[in-house]
Design an enzyme around this catalytic site. Structure first.
Site, PDB file in Angstrom:
ATOM      1  N   CYS A  40      92.395  95.542  50.920  1.00  0.00           N
ATOM      2  CA  CYS A  40      91.014  95.058  50.942  1.00  0.00           C
ATOM      3  C   CYS A  40      90.593  94.343  49.667  1.00  0.00           C
ATOM      4  CB  CYS A  40      90.065  96.226  51.212  1.00  0.00           C
ATOM      5  SG  CYS A  40      90.576  97.251  52.605  1.00  0.00           S
ATOM      6  N   HIS A  46      81.550  96.673  47.283  1.00  0.00           N
ATOM      7  CA  HIS A  46      82.600  96.838  48.291  1.00  0.00           C
ATOM      8  C   HIS A  46      81.971  97.500  49.516  1.00  0.00           C
ATOM      9  CE1 HIS A  46      86.629  96.741  49.741  1.00  0.00           C
ATOM     10  NE2 HIS A  46      86.678  98.044  49.913  1.00  0.00           N
ATOM     11  N   GLU A 104      81.770 104.334  44.596  1.00  0.00           N
ATOM     12  CA  GLU A 104      81.356 103.061  44.015  1.00  0.00           C
ATOM     13  C   GLU A 104      80.036 103.199  43.271  1.00  0.00           C
ATOM     14  OE1 GLU A 104      81.080  98.325  45.152  1.00  0.00           O
ATOM     15  OE2 GLU A 104      81.138  99.792  46.784  1.00  0.00           O
ATOM     16  N   LYS A 117      78.781  93.976  54.353  1.00  0.00           N
ATOM     17  CA  LYS A 117      79.730  94.324  55.422  1.00  0.00           C
ATOM     18  C   LYS A 117      79.043  94.787  56.705  1.00  0.00           C
ATOM     19  CE  LYS A 117      83.899  95.406  52.734  1.00  0.00           C
ATOM     20  NZ  LYS A 117      83.477  94.994  51.383  1.00  0.00           N
ATOM     21  N   HIS A 133      83.985  94.452  57.820  1.00  0.00           N
ATOM     22  CA  HIS A 133      84.980  94.553  56.752  1.00  0.00           C
ATOM     23  C   HIS A 133      86.152  93.657  57.137  1.00  0.00           C
ATOM     24  CE1 HIS A 133      87.509  95.741  53.627  1.00  0.00           C
ATOM     25  NE2 HIS A 133      87.339  97.046  53.636  1.00  0.00           N
ATOM     26  N   PHE A 177      92.678 100.247  49.455  1.00  0.00           N
ATOM     27  CA  PHE A 177      93.671 101.297  49.657  1.00  0.00           C
ATOM     28  C   PHE A 177      94.844 101.034  48.719  1.00  0.00           C
ATOM     29  CE2 PHE A 177      92.640 102.513  54.353  1.00  0.00           C
ATOM     30  CZ  PHE A 177      91.572 103.278  53.908  1.00  0.00           C
TER      31      PHE A 177
END
Length: 409
Positions: free
Chosen positions: A169, A301, A312, A333, A338, A397
């Site tokens: 991502c 994010h 975050e 998002k 996403h 990830f």
């Protein structure tokens, strides 16, 4: 010569292009971001009824025949098609023609996580479900992760550095960060950069279902009742150009890229680390020579998962200290989904809109305050605000973090 940070060259953004669930170009996308419009809907593809998750931010009304001939469609996976469309928009806006020396001094670096996932999915069906023993000879060049970057280089005559970054991502932010560094160092005059993803097929969604991080109804970043992320698809491509080169030819400069940092959590393959994220955030500000109080907005994010959002927020709160209370941070998002390896590129549009137009895209779907996300998340409605510098966060990830800093042109 315009330079920053010890003699390094300044980097301008002179073109942008996109296709995503909110629109097939930049004006349509920015309008949707301003209106807080949701691009998430019922998925429409083969065997979707077999999936537990049946929603996503899918690009509807997509007709590749409107843009590509039959031979090109045989060679371009959907993620490459999206990329080429966005790249053409960006190059057209920039006004650049990559002929002669400029083509030799320009390149392309793009991000994607899955590459030609639709091609994988279709051909697994051919072999395993239909029992055929032959696939099309273009399968490998169609599905390879570097296909989009290679076709962009061929389409525009970019003979400098050309490659693909695959960091889940964070792929687009890593790609744009590397492009920024190449232009800033003087290694290239211009770079096409950004990323794309087209994972919305049966196999692509089924794989993500296994992680149990997907929402069945909506993406609600930072809201206490959030229950997971929603996948999207699309592409975003930008022209990063040497500032002096852009000024000399009278180009419109949309924003300036001023900093980039990346870090690794080195901790867990899926659980994020606040410390790793914070190091990327502070690193980007340090690289840009910006103080926390100079940052007005962060595009988060903000995936809508319990783990990501609170981590975050903790990272931002710690990195900004007292200034965190005066900082606007939103996740887009909930609107465009996403987009995995392409998500940072689409989110860059919201950053440029904040700097250029003074409009902060909202976090839609926000319903309940979360004490662990106690920041100004610009809930549900866009906001007019003057900001001079922004950050774009991407945390992937594998514990891979990439943060970009932009300044108003």
């Amino acid at each position: 010569m315009n330079v920053r940070n010890g003699g390094q060259r300044r980097v301008a953004i002179t073109g942008m292009g996109t296709i995503n669930a909110l629109g097939h170009d930049v004006p349509a996308t920015l309008e949707a971001l301003r209106e807080g419009r949701c691009g998430i809907s019922q998925l429409d593809f083969r065997d979707v009824e077999r999936l537990t998750i049946q929603i996503g931010a899918q690009v509807h009304d997509w007709t590749p025949e409107n843009y590509f001939n039959r031979q090109q469609i045989l060679l371009y996976d959907k993620f490459t098609q999206f990329t080429l469309l966005a790249a053409k928009q960006a190059v057209d806006q920039s006004g650049l023609e990559f002929q002669g020396d400029l083509g030799l001094q320009s390149g392309v670096v793009l991000g994607t996580a899955g590459g030609g996932l639709n091609t994988w999915d279709e051909n697994y069906r051919v072999v395993y479900e239909e029992g055929k023993n032959r696939v099309h000879p273009f399968v490998v060049p169609k599905l390879m992760n570097n296909a989009a970057a290679s076709h962009v280089s061929m389409e525009f005559g970019l003979r400098g550095p050309a490659f693909t970054v695959a960091t889940a991502c964070a792929s687009s932010n890593h790609a744009m960060g590397l492009a920024f560094q190449m232009v800033r160092s003087g290694a290239t005059k211009a770079m096409l950069t950004g990323g794309s993803e087209a994972m919305l097929c049966f196999g692509g969604v089924k794989a993500w279902e296994g992680l149990r991080v997907m929402s069945k109804d909506a993406c609600r970043p930072f809201s206490a009742n959030r229950n997971g992320m929603v996948q999207g698809e699309g592409a975003g491509v930008f022209v990063f150009e040497d500032w002096d080169h852009a000024r000399e030819r009278g180009a419109e400069i949309l924003a300036e890229v001023v900093g980039f940092a990346m870090s690794s959590d080195a901790a867990d393959i899926v659980m994020p680390s606040a410390q790793g994220a914070e190091r990327a955030i502070t690193g980007a500000m340090n690289d840009a020579g910006l103080k926390p109080e100079e940052i007005g907005y962060i595009n988060a994010h903000g995936t809508g998962t319990a783990a990501n959002d609170k981590t975050e927020c903790a990272a931002v709160a710690h990195a900004f200290g007292h200034h965190a209370d005066r900082l606007m941070i939103s996740s887009t998002k909930a609107m465009h989904g996403h987009v995995i390896g392409g998500t940072g590129a689409i989110e860059m549009l919201a950053c440029i809109m904040a700097l250029r137009d003074g409009i902060i895209a909202p976090t839609i779907g926000y319903e309940e305050p979360d004490p662990e996300c106690a920041l100004d998340v610009v809930p549900n409605e866009a906001r007019e605000a003057k900001v001079d510098a922004v950050l774009s966060n991407a945390f992937a990830f594998g514990g891979l973090n990439a943060v970009l800093a932009l300044r108003k042109a």
